[in-house]
Structure formats: C-alpha cells, structure tokens
Design a protein around this motif. Sequence first.
Motif, PDB file in Angstrom:
ATOM      1  N   MET A  37       0.840  -1.203   0.000  1.00 54.08           N
ATOM      2  CA  MET A  37       0.000   0.000   0.000  1.00 54.08           C
ATOM      3  C   MET A  37       0.875   1.253   0.000  1.00 54.08           C
ATOM      4  SD  MET A  37      -2.964   1.417  -0.083  1.00 54.08           S
ATOM      5  CE  MET A  37      -4.399   0.649   0.617  1.00 54.08           C
ATOM      6  N   ASN A  38       1.918   1.265   0.818  1.00 50.10           N
ATOM      7  CA  ASN A  38       2.831   2.423   0.838  1.00 50.10           C
ATOM      8  C   ASN A  38       3.489   2.618  -0.518  1.00 50.10           C
ATOM      9  OD1 ASN A  38       2.239   2.929   3.515  1.00 50.10           O
ATOM     10  ND2 ASN A  38       4.062   1.918   4.301  1.00 50.10           N
ATOM     11  N   TYR A  39       3.891   1.528  -1.142  1.00 51.43           N
ATOM     12  CA  TYR A  39       4.492   1.626  -2.475  1.00 51.43           C
ATOM     13  C   TYR A  39       3.500   2.205  -3.471  1.00 51.43           C
ATOM     14  CZ  TYR A  39       5.771   0.221  -7.151  1.00 51.43           C
ATOM     15  OH  TYR A  39       6.005   0.219  -8.499  1.00 51.43           O
ATOM     16  N   MET A  40       2.285   1.692  -3.474  1.00 46.01           N
ATOM     17  CA  MET A  40       1.281   2.160  -4.434  1.00 46.01           C
ATOM     18  C   MET A  40       0.969   3.653  -4.242  1.00 46.01           C
ATOM     19  SD  MET A  40       0.508  -0.438  -6.410  1.00 46.01           S
ATOM     20  CE  MET A  40      -1.140  -0.241  -7.090  1.00 46.01           C
ATOM     21  N   ASN A  41       1.182   4.165  -3.037  1.00 46.50           N
ATOM     22  CA  ASN A  41       0.927   5.577  -2.742  1.00 46.50           C
ATOM     23  C   ASN A  41       2.180   6.438  -2.799  1.00 46.50           C
ATOM     24  OD1 ASN A  41      -1.963   6.112  -1.959  1.00 46.50           O
ATOM     25  ND2 ASN A  41      -1.542   4.259  -0.788  1.00 46.50           N
ATOM     26  N   SER A  42       3.298   5.863  -3.164  1.00 43.55           N
ATOM     27  CA  SER A  42       4.568   6.590  -3.144  1.00 43.55           C
ATOM     28  C   SER A  42       4.726   7.529  -4.340  1.00 43.55           C
ATOM     29  CB  SER A  42       5.735   5.605  -3.114  1.00 43.55           C
ATOM     30  OG  SER A  42       5.856   4.943  -4.363  1.00 43.55           O
ATOM     31  N   ASP A  43       5.572   8.533  -4.153  1.00 45.04           N
ATOM     32  CA  ASP A  43       5.922   9.425  -5.262  1.00 45.04           C
ATOM     33  C   ASP A  43       6.599   8.636  -6.378  1.00 45.04           C
ATOM     34  OD1 ASP A  43       4.896  11.680  -4.022  1.00 45.04           O
ATOM     35  OD2 ASP A  43       6.817  12.252  -3.141  1.00 45.04           O
ATOM     36  N   TYR A  44       7.372   7.631  -5.989  1.00 48.09           N
ATOM     37  CA  TYR A  44       8.079   6.794  -6.958  1.00 48.09           C
ATOM     38  C   TYR A  44       7.074   6.150  -7.918  1.00 48.09           C
ATOM     39  CZ  TYR A  44      12.127   4.097  -8.445  1.00 48.09           C
ATOM     40  OH  TYR A  44      13.169   3.591  -9.168  1.00 48.09           O
ATOM     41  N   ARG A  45       6.028   5.539  -7.337  1.00 54.35           N
ATOM     42  CA  ARG A  45       5.008   4.875  -8.149  1.00 54.35           C
ATOM     43  C   ARG A  45       4.225   5.901  -8.968  1.00 54.35           C
ATOM     44  NH1 ARG A  45       3.795   0.706 -11.250  1.00 54.35           N
ATOM     45  NH2 ARG A  45       1.823   1.394 -12.014  1.00 54.35           N
ATOM     46  N   ARG A  46       4.000   7.065  -8.394  1.00 56.72           N
ATOM     47  CA  ARG A  46       3.272   8.127  -9.113  1.00 56.72           C
ATOM     48  C   ARG A  46       4.034   8.516 -10.384  1.00 56.72           C
ATOM     49  NH1 ARG A  46       0.953  10.780  -4.985  1.00 56.72           N
ATOM     50  NH2 ARG A  46       2.680  10.598  -4.198  1.00 56.72           N
ATOM     51  N   ASN A  47       5.360   8.578 -10.297  1.00 59.83           N
ATOM     52  CA  ASN A  47       6.162   8.874 -11.489  1.00 59.83           C
ATOM     53  C   ASN A  47       6.031   7.775 -12.539  1.00 59.83           C
ATOM     54  OD1 ASN A  47       7.663  11.433 -11.191  1.00 59.83           O
ATOM     55  ND2 ASN A  47       8.354  10.486  -9.302  1.00 59.83           N
ATOM     56  N   MET A  48       5.923   6.529 -12.112  1.00 52.43           N
ATOM     57  CA  MET A  48       5.681   5.431 -13.056  1.00 52.43           C
ATOM     58  C   MET A  48       4.321   5.612 -13.723  1.00 52.43           C
ATOM     59  SD  MET A  48       6.898   2.082 -11.001  1.00 52.43           S
ATOM     60  CE  MET A  48       8.530   1.420 -11.191  1.00 52.43           C
ATOM     61  N   ASP A  49       3.321   5.909 -12.908  1.00 53.39           N
ATOM     62  CA  ASP A  49       1.961   6.099 -13.429  1.00 53.39           C
ATOM     63  C   ASP A  49       1.926   7.163 -14.517  1.00 53.39           C
ATOM     64  OD1 ASP A  49       1.193   4.313 -11.445  1.00 53.39           O
ATOM     65  OD2 ASP A  49       0.088   5.793 -10.260  1.00 53.39           O
ATOM     66  N   GLU A  50       2.767   8.161 -14.374  1.00 55.76           N
ATOM     67  CA  GLU A  50       2.807   9.260 -15.336  1.00 55.76           C
ATOM     68  C   GLU A  50       3.649   8.934 -16.562  1.00 55.76           C
ATOM     69  OE1 GLU A  50       4.141  12.514 -12.944  1.00 55.76           O
ATOM     70  OE2 GLU A  50       2.234  12.663 -11.886  1.00 55.76           O
ATOM     71  N   GLY A  51       4.230   7.731 -16.586  1.00 52.99           N
ATOM     72  CA  GLY A  51       4.979   7.292 -17.753  1.00 52.99           C
ATOM     73  C   GLY A  51       6.401   7.794 -17.817  1.00 52.99           C
ATOM     74  N   ASN A  52       6.964   8.213 -16.689  1.00 48.02           N
ATOM     75  CA  ASN A  52       8.335   8.712 -16.669  1.00 48.02           C
ATOM     76  C   ASN A  52       9.305   7.551 -16.900  1.00 48.02           C
ATOM     77  OD1 ASN A  52      10.952   9.542 -15.834  1.00 48.02           O
ATOM     78  ND2 ASN A  52      10.056  11.150 -14.558  1.00 48.02           N
ATOM     79  N   PRO A  53      10.020   7.509 -18.035  1.00 46.72           N
ATOM     80  CA  PRO A  53      10.915   6.390 -18.352  1.00 46.72           C
ATOM     81  C   PRO A  53      12.004   6.152 -17.311  1.00 46.72           C
ATOM     82  CG  PRO A  53      10.662   7.821 -20.258  1.00 46.72           C
ATOM     83  CD  PRO A  53      10.014   8.510 -19.095  1.00 46.72           C
ATOM     84  N   LEU A  54      12.450   7.211 -16.654  1.00 48.88           N
ATOM     85  CA  LEU A  54      13.469   7.059 -15.618  1.00 48.88           C
ATOM     86  C   LEU A  54      12.975   6.129 -14.510  1.00 48.88           C
ATOM     87  CD1 LEU A  54      16.208   7.943 -14.422  1.00 48.88           C
ATOM     88  CD2 LEU A  54      14.981   9.827 -13.313  1.00 48.88           C
ATOM     89  N   PHE A  55      11.703   6.218 -14.177  1.00 51.24           N
ATOM     90  CA  PHE A  55      11.125   5.396 -13.124  1.00 51.24           C
ATOM     91  C   PHE A  55      10.605   4.062 -13.660  1.00 51.24           C
ATOM     92  CE2 PHE A  55      11.291   9.602 -11.452  1.00 51.24           C
ATOM     93  CZ  PHE A  55      11.618   9.426 -10.114  1.00 51.24           C
ATOM     94  N   LEU A  56      10.092   4.065 -14.875  1.00 49.00           N
ATOM     95  CA  LEU A  56       9.583   2.817 -15.463  1.00 49.00           C
ATOM     96  C   LEU A  56      10.691   1.782 -15.656  1.00 49.00           C
ATOM     97  CD1 LEU A  56       7.170   4.285 -18.150  1.00 49.00           C
ATOM     98  CD2 LEU A  56       6.500   2.992 -16.120  1.00 49.00           C
ATOM     99  N   ASN A  57      11.927   2.229 -15.750  1.00 48.59           N
ATOM    100  CA  ASN A  57      13.042   1.320 -16.022  1.00 48.59           C
ATOM    101  C   ASN A  57      13.851   0.925 -14.792  1.00 48.59           C
ATOM    102  OD1 ASN A  57      12.826   0.952 -18.903  1.00 48.59           O
ATOM    103  ND2 ASN A  57      13.286   3.115 -19.058  1.00 48.59           N
ATOM    104  N   LYS A  58      13.409   1.288 -13.599  1.00 51.51           N
ATOM    105  CA  LYS A  58      14.122   0.915 -12.377  1.00 51.51           C
ATOM    106  C   LYS A  58      13.823  -0.535 -12.009  1.00 51.51           C
ATOM    107  CE  LYS A  58      15.911   4.953 -11.515  1.00 51.51           C
ATOM    108  NZ  LYS A  58      17.303   5.250 -11.597  1.00 51.51           N
ATOM    109  N   THR A  59      14.753  -1.132 -11.270  1.00 54.12           N
ATOM    110  CA  THR A  59      14.590  -2.524 -10.843  1.00 54.12           C
ATOM    111  C   THR A  59      13.830  -2.589  -9.519  1.00 54.12           C
ATOM    112  OG1 THR A  59      16.609  -2.611  -9.517  1.00 54.12           O
ATOM    113  CG2 THR A  59      16.828  -3.067 -11.898  1.00 54.12           C
ATOM    114  N   PRO A  60      13.279  -3.742  -9.182  1.00 51.53           N
ATOM    115  CA  PRO A  60      12.600  -3.885  -7.891  1.00 51.53           C
ATOM    116  C   PRO A  60      13.499  -3.536  -6.702  1.00 51.53           C
ATOM    117  CG  PRO A  60      12.003  -5.690  -9.304  1.00 51.53           C
ATOM    118  CD  PRO A  60      13.092  -4.934 -10.015  1.00 51.53           C
ATOM    119  N   LYS A  61      14.758  -3.913  -6.759  1.00 47.00           N
ATOM    120  CA  LYS A  61      15.657  -3.597  -5.649  1.00 47.00           C
ATOM    121  C   LYS A  61      15.890  -2.089  -5.552  1.00 47.00           C
ATOM    122  CE  LYS A  61      17.811  -8.104  -5.577  1.00 47.00           C
ATOM    123  NZ  LYS A  61      19.011  -8.898  -5.820  1.00 47.00           N
TER     124      LYS A  61
END
Length: 149
Positions: A37-61
């Motif tokens: 839940m914290n991940y889904m609400n994170s700024d990090y995930r929000r950047n993915m939602d917006e299609g930011n390639p920098l965030f879409l290409n990060k690894t799980p670790k």
Amino acid sequence: MRMPAYDECYLNGMFQKHRYLFKLIGRNRKDAFKVIMNYMNSDYRRNMDEGNPLFLNKTPKQILHSMNISIDGNAPMSEELDEFILEWMADIYTYMQWKYNVPSGELASKLKPEDLYSKYYPLHETSVENGAEKLRIMVDNFDKVEYDI
C-alpha cells in the motif's frame, strides 16, 4: 475510454518487475500488505503512473531502496503469503493502472492489497484482462472519477 497510462512497450517489463517486487516484499516483510500500500501511494510509483521512463526502467531492488527498505535476496518463501497470489496481485494492479490510467494510490485505496489477495479465488482462473474488468466493475465509482495525469 481513457488512454493507457504509458506506452504499451513498457507493460511486459512492468509485469515482470512487479511480480518480483511483490515476491521480495512477501519474503522480507511481515507487514507485506502495508508495504505494498505504501508503495502504491509513493511518489516513486506516481512517477511510473505518469509514464516517466526514468522510473519505469528501475529494478525492484532500486524501488525498495528508494523506500528505505532493505531486503535479503536469499530470504526463503513466506510461510504466510502465497507467492503465486502475490504475482497475480502484481499483474492485476499493473494492468488496471495501465489500462484505466488510474493513479496507483487511488487504485490501491479502492482495492486494498489484503482485499485483492482474498479475491484470487476464483478470479485467477480468468485472464488478467478479464479479472481486471470484473474487479473494475466491483469497485464502486471506479470509472466515475476523472483524473488529470
């Protein structure tokens, strides 16, 4: 109908990334649903939602590190959580966020991780696309909210 959240070329990678991410969380955290839940609400995930390639290409670790969560890559499978269900949850969240272009935080607040986990039976027997559509219909007002992403 809304446009997908980001280019479809990222979708397969997002499925793989989130399957592994959710399994790592399940293996390393007793509070796995809270961490999801914290991940889904994170700024990090929000950047993915917006299609930011920098965030879409990060690894799980890298994602977990950004959340200040350390993990043991050799941790055994969780005794409490079924990894097949965690993978299915990852697929459902990933597909629904992408297909319906809904912020992940909003999606997780309407379909909490523990609730989604409990919906595995019988929805896992259908395709991810069909399961997501059934869940979308179950969630009140899911399509009635408009987002500016």
